[in-house]
Enzyme design. Structure first.
Site, short mmCIF file in Angstrom:
data_model
loop_
_atom_site.label_atom_id
_atom_site.label_comp_id
_atom_site.label_asym_id
_atom_site.label_seq_id
_atom_site.Cartn_x
_atom_site.Cartn_y
_atom_site.Cartn_z
CB SER A 1 -0.98 0.01 1.17
OG SER A 1 -0.32 0.19 2.40
NE ARG B 1 20.75 -12.31 6.12
CZ ARG B 1 19.44 -12.05 6.23
NH1 ARG B 1 18.87 -11.21 5.41
NH2 ARG B 1 18.72 -12.64 7.16
CG MET C 1 8.43 -7.92 5.51
SD MET C 1 8.45 -6.63 6.77
CE MET C 1 8.35 -7.63 8.24
NE ARG C 2 15.57 -12.23 3.07
CZ ARG C 2 15.82 -13.32 3.78
NH1 ARG C 2 14.89 -13.82 4.59
NH2 ARG C 2 16.98 -13.93 3.70
CG LEU D 1 18.48 -4.82 2.52
CD1 LEU D 1 18.01 -3.43 2.10
CD2 LEU D 1 18.62 -5.75 1.31
CG HIS E 1 10.04 1.66 11.78
ND1 HIS E 1 10.18 0.29 11.73
CD2 HIS E 1 9.81 1.98 13.07
CE1 HIS E 1 10.02 -0.21 12.95
NE2 HIS E 1 9.80 0.80 13.78
C1 GRF Z 1 3.93 -0.68 6.64
O1 GRF Z 1 3.31 -0.49 7.88
C2 GRF Z 1 5.36 -0.21 6.69
O2 GRF Z 1 5.54 0.89 7.52
C3 GRF Z 1 6.06 -1.40 7.25
O3 GRF Z 1 5.42 -2.51 6.69
C4 GRF Z 1 4.09 -2.16 6.32
C5 GRF Z 1 3.98 -2.43 4.86
O4 GRF Z 1 2.67 -2.20 4.38
N1 GRF Z 1 7.46 -1.31 7.00
P1 GRF Z 1 2.43 -2.05 2.83
O5 GRF Z 1 3.01 -3.30 2.16
O6 GRF Z 1 3.12 -0.81 2.36
O7 GRF Z 1 0.96 -1.99 2.67
#
Ligand code: GRF
Length: 219
Positions: free
Chosen positions: A15, A68, A93-94, A96, A112
């Protein structure tokens, strides 16, 4: 005006990615989104990117096992292939490596879901509720080797309401994420953000250009 070429890295629904794509549709926005890459083939954001006519790639980290460096080499090749100049992490979600983050120093930003330096890491909304904070929010920052720790570019704050659930708070924070990420990318792409002593100084901007405070969401 030459627009900065941006690659967005995602792992899920995307999103924030969609908010950046939307912002970049405006002709005088200083960045264009040239690539969306995911480390997960099933990331929902990939379809959203394709539907918007943006190149979408998968670099599946599971194909590289624990290596990695090999994963990041493949990722770098995709970024190079699209001549990416700035990288936005958006729910990527990795972790780096320092080698990768240093290569992209001050050219890679992350969002974040907390007011850094509070609540680094995962499950920020649950931990914010447990801590009883009255204000929560989101931060866009430059990426450095240490997780969730780089110089802060922009922040957005929302109230925490009595009786909030994790989901309700997450949704409230997400609305400010979608506003501050395009704002922060715009400032970086315009070359207005410089880092001095580990802090961001924004050329020609008052504080209100980099902070967003949403006092009430109509409740
Ligand atoms: C968001 O809350 C972002 O801040 C965090 O992970 C979530 C990702 O949401 N790092 P989206 O994939 O952007 O919807």
């Amino acid at each position: 005006m030459s627009r900065k070429r941006v690659g967005i890295l995602i792992s899920g629904r995307g999103s924030n990615m969609a908010a950046l794509i939307e912002a970049a549709k405006v002709s005088d926005y200083p960045a264009e989104i040239v690539l969306v890459a995911s480390n997960r083939p099933d990331a929902g954001g990939l379809d959203t990117a394709r539907a918007a006519g943006i190149a979408a790639a998968t670099v599946d980290h599971t194909a590289y096992g624990k290596d990695r460096v090999a994963f990041e080499r493949a990722l770098q090749a995709v970024l190079d292939g699209h001549r990416v100049e700035l990288v936005c992490l958006a729910g990527f979600m990795r972790l780096l490596t320092a080698e990768f983050t240093n290569r992209w120093q001050q050219r890679m930003i992350n969002i974040h879901p907390a007011l850094l330096p509070a609540f680094k890491g995962l499950e920020t909304h649950r931990r914010a509720l447990e801590a009883g904070v009255k204000i929560h929010g989101a931060t866009v920052h430059f990426v450095v080797p240490e997780m969730d720790s780089g110089p802060i570019i922009a922040q957005g704050a929302v109230p925490v309401h009595d009786g909030d659930t994790e989901q309700a708070l997450a949704a409230r924070v997400l609305t400010v994420e979608h506003r501050i990420y395009p704002l922060a990318l715009g400032l970086v792409a315009e070359g207005r953000v410089r880092v001095e002593n580990g802090r961001c100084v924004i050329a020609g901007a008052g504080t209100t250009d980099t902070t967003l405070i949403v006092p009430d969401d109509g409740r």
